[in-house]
Design a protein around this motif. Structure first.
Motif, PDB file in Angstrom:
ATOM      1  N   ALA A  47     -64.359  18.151  53.094  1.00 30.16           N
ATOM      2  CA  ALA A  47     -63.196  17.581  52.414  1.00 30.16           C
ATOM      3  C   ALA A  47     -62.228  18.681  51.971  1.00 30.16           C
ATOM      4  O   ALA A  47     -61.007  18.529  52.101  1.00 30.16           O
ATOM      5  N   ALA A  48     -62.763  19.795  51.472  1.00 29.30           N
ATOM      6  CA  ALA A  48     -61.902  20.911  51.063  1.00 29.30           C
ATOM      7  C   ALA A  48     -61.149  21.478  52.262  1.00 29.30           C
ATOM      8  O   ALA A  48     -59.952  21.765  52.185  1.00 29.30           O
ATOM      9  N   HIS A  49     -61.851  21.625  53.372  1.00 27.56           N
ATOM     10  CA  HIS A  49     -61.216  22.143  54.588  1.00 27.56           C
ATOM     11  C   HIS A  49     -60.111  21.209  55.060  1.00 27.56           C
ATOM     12  O   HIS A  49     -59.017  21.660  55.436  1.00 27.56           O
ATOM     13  N   GLU A  50     -60.367  19.918  55.061  1.00 24.53           N
ATOM     14  CA  GLU A  50     -59.356  18.945  55.477  1.00 24.53           C
ATOM     15  C   GLU A  50     -58.146  18.980  54.551  1.00 24.53           C
ATOM     16  O   GLU A  50     -56.999  18.925  55.011  1.00 24.53           O
ATOM     17  N   ALA A  51     -58.371  19.086  53.238  1.00 29.20           N
ATOM     18  CA  ALA A  51     -57.260  19.170  52.284  1.00 29.20           C
ATOM     19  C   ALA A  51     -56.427  20.423  52.545  1.00 29.20           C
ATOM     20  O   ALA A  51     -55.193  20.384  52.488  1.00 29.20           O
ATOM     21  N   GLU A  96     -70.771   6.619  46.616  1.00 32.84           N
ATOM     22  CA  GLU A  96     -70.705   7.217  47.950  1.00 32.84           C
ATOM     23  C   GLU A  96     -69.378   7.901  48.247  1.00 32.84           C
ATOM     24  O   GLU A  96     -69.191   8.448  49.318  1.00 32.84           O
ATOM     25  N   HIS A  97     -68.450   7.884  47.300  1.00 35.85           N
ATOM     26  CA  HIS A  97     -67.120   8.450  47.516  1.00 35.85           C
ATOM     27  C   HIS A  97     -66.978   9.827  46.876  1.00 35.85           C
ATOM     28  O   HIS A  97     -67.273  10.007  45.694  1.00 35.85           O
ATOM     29  N   LEU A  98     -66.498  10.781  47.665  1.00 31.44           N
ATOM     30  CA  LEU A  98     -66.219  12.138  47.195  1.00 31.44           C
ATOM     31  C   LEU A  98     -64.828  12.514  47.676  1.00 31.44           C
ATOM     32  O   LEU A  98     -64.519  12.358  48.862  1.00 31.44           O
ATOM     33  N   CYS A  99     -63.978  12.991  46.761  1.00 27.80           N
ATOM     34  CA  CYS A  99     -62.634  13.425  47.138  1.00 27.80           C
ATOM     35  C   CYS A  99     -62.366  14.824  46.616  1.00 27.80           C
ATOM     36  O   CYS A  99     -62.798  15.180  45.521  1.00 27.80           O
ATOM     37  N   VAL A 100     -61.640  15.582  47.410  1.00 30.95           N
ATOM     38  CA  VAL A 100     -61.199  16.918  47.035  1.00 30.95           C
ATOM     39  C   VAL A 100     -59.683  16.938  47.118  1.00 30.95           C
ATOM     40  O   VAL A 100     -59.108  16.541  48.143  1.00 30.95           O
ATOM     41  N   HIS A 146     -61.146  12.810  51.704  1.00 38.47           N
ATOM     42  CA  HIS A 146     -62.270  11.972  51.270  1.00 38.47           C
ATOM     43  C   HIS A 146     -63.450  12.150  52.222  1.00 38.47           C
ATOM     44  O   HIS A 146     -63.276  12.313  53.425  1.00 38.47           O
ATOM     45  N   ARG A 147     -64.630  12.105  51.662  1.00 43.14           N
ATOM     46  CA  ARG A 147     -65.863  12.055  52.453  1.00 43.14           C
ATOM     47  C   ARG A 147     -66.785  11.014  51.826  1.00 43.14           C
ATOM     48  O   ARG A 147     -66.746  10.785  50.617  1.00 43.14           O
ATOM     49  N   SER A 148     -67.597  10.408  52.658  1.00 43.42           N
ATOM     50  CA  SER A 148     -68.613   9.470  52.181  1.00 43.42           C
ATOM     51  C   SER A 148     -69.975  10.120  52.351  1.00 43.42           C
ATOM     52  O   SER A 148     -70.224  10.810  53.343  1.00 43.42           O
ATOM     53  N   LEU A 149     -70.826   9.918  51.367  1.00 40.12           N
ATOM     54  CA  LEU A 149     -72.196  10.386  51.469  1.00 40.12           C
ATOM     55  C   LEU A 149     -73.088   9.475  50.636  1.00 40.12           C
ATOM     56  O   LEU A 149     -72.603   8.773  49.754  1.00 40.12           O
ATOM     57  N   ALA A 150     -74.359   9.472  50.943  1.00 37.79           N
ATOM     58  CA  ALA A 150     -75.299   8.595  50.253  1.00 37.79           C
ATOM     59  C   ALA A 150     -75.241   8.823  48.750  1.00 37.79           C
ATOM     60  O   ALA A 150     -75.038   9.949  48.291  1.00 37.79           O
ATOM     61  N   SER A 151     -75.403   7.755  47.982  1.00 34.49           N
ATOM     62  CA  SER A 151     -75.311   7.842  46.529  1.00 34.49           C
ATOM     63  C   SER A 151     -76.268   8.835  45.908  1.00 34.49           C
ATOM     64  O   SER A 151     -75.997   9.389  44.859  1.00 34.49           O
ATOM     65  N   ASP A 152     -77.414   9.074  46.548  1.00 39.79           N
ATOM     66  CA  ASP A 152     -78.409   9.985  45.969  1.00 39.79           C
ATOM     67  C   ASP A 152     -78.197  11.431  46.388  1.00 39.79           C
ATOM     68  O   ASP A 152     -78.973  12.309  46.020  1.00 39.79           O
ATOM     69  N   GLU A 153     -77.172  11.731  47.160  1.00 41.61           N
ATOM     70  CA  GLU A 153     -76.894  13.112  47.586  1.00 41.61           C
ATOM     71  C   GLU A 153     -76.114  13.844  46.552  1.00 41.61           C
ATOM     72  O   GLU A 153     -75.156  13.502  46.050  1.00 41.61           O
TER      73      GLU A 153
END
Length: 146
Positions: free
Chosen positions: A87-91, A115-119, A139-146
């Motif tokens: 996400a940082a690289h994409e931003a 599951e949502h992560l934004c940078v 934005h990236r999606s990842l499992a809630s427990d990650e």
């Protein structure tokens, strides 16, 4: 109410949160925003950066990953680190055309809920006092427990 708010959070809301914390002027303001977001079920952090753009790219990505891991937004695994780094690289890709060849300085904002992560990257680009402002958000999606 905390659980009901949390279930309704989507990628747009998390993107807004990442941008909000990236726009803060001071650590005091950053902490206030962080507390307000936490009350809504959003974990967040921010970190400053600066320097010549091209050599700073790796440092910006590393700072984002370390900050997200230290603040518990992602686990200390390749999955968590990869989501933040991607996400940082994409931003950074979004602001690269303005920044290449110039000095930059600004703040990285990172927000996570479920599951949502934004940078978000908010930075000034320029030489001396001739600055241009730019923003990148991913934005990236990842499992809630990650």
């Amino acid at each position: 109410m905390h659980e009901n708010t949390k279930c309704c959070l989507n990628s747009i809301e998390i993107g807004r949160a990442a941008l909000r914390i990236a726009l803060t002027n001071s650590r005091m303001e950053e902490n206030k925003v962080k507390e307000k977001l936490a009350a809504s079920g959003i974990r967040s952090t921010a970190v400053d950066f600066g320097g010549e753009f091209i050599p700073s790219i790796v440092k910006v990505i590393e700072r984002a990953v370390v900050a997200a891991q230290r603040q518990g937004l992602v686990t200390e695994t390749h999955v968590g680190a990869g989501a933040v780094a991607g996400a940082a690289h994409e931003a950074l890709e979004q602001v690269k055309t303005k920044a290449v060849g110039f000095n930059v300085g600004g703040k990285i904002g990172i927000a996570r809920a479920g599951e949502h992560l934004c940078v978000a990257i908010y930075m000034g680009v320029g030489v001396l006092n001739l600055n241009e402002m730019c923003v990148g958000l991913a934005h990236r999606s990842l499992a809630s427990d990650e």
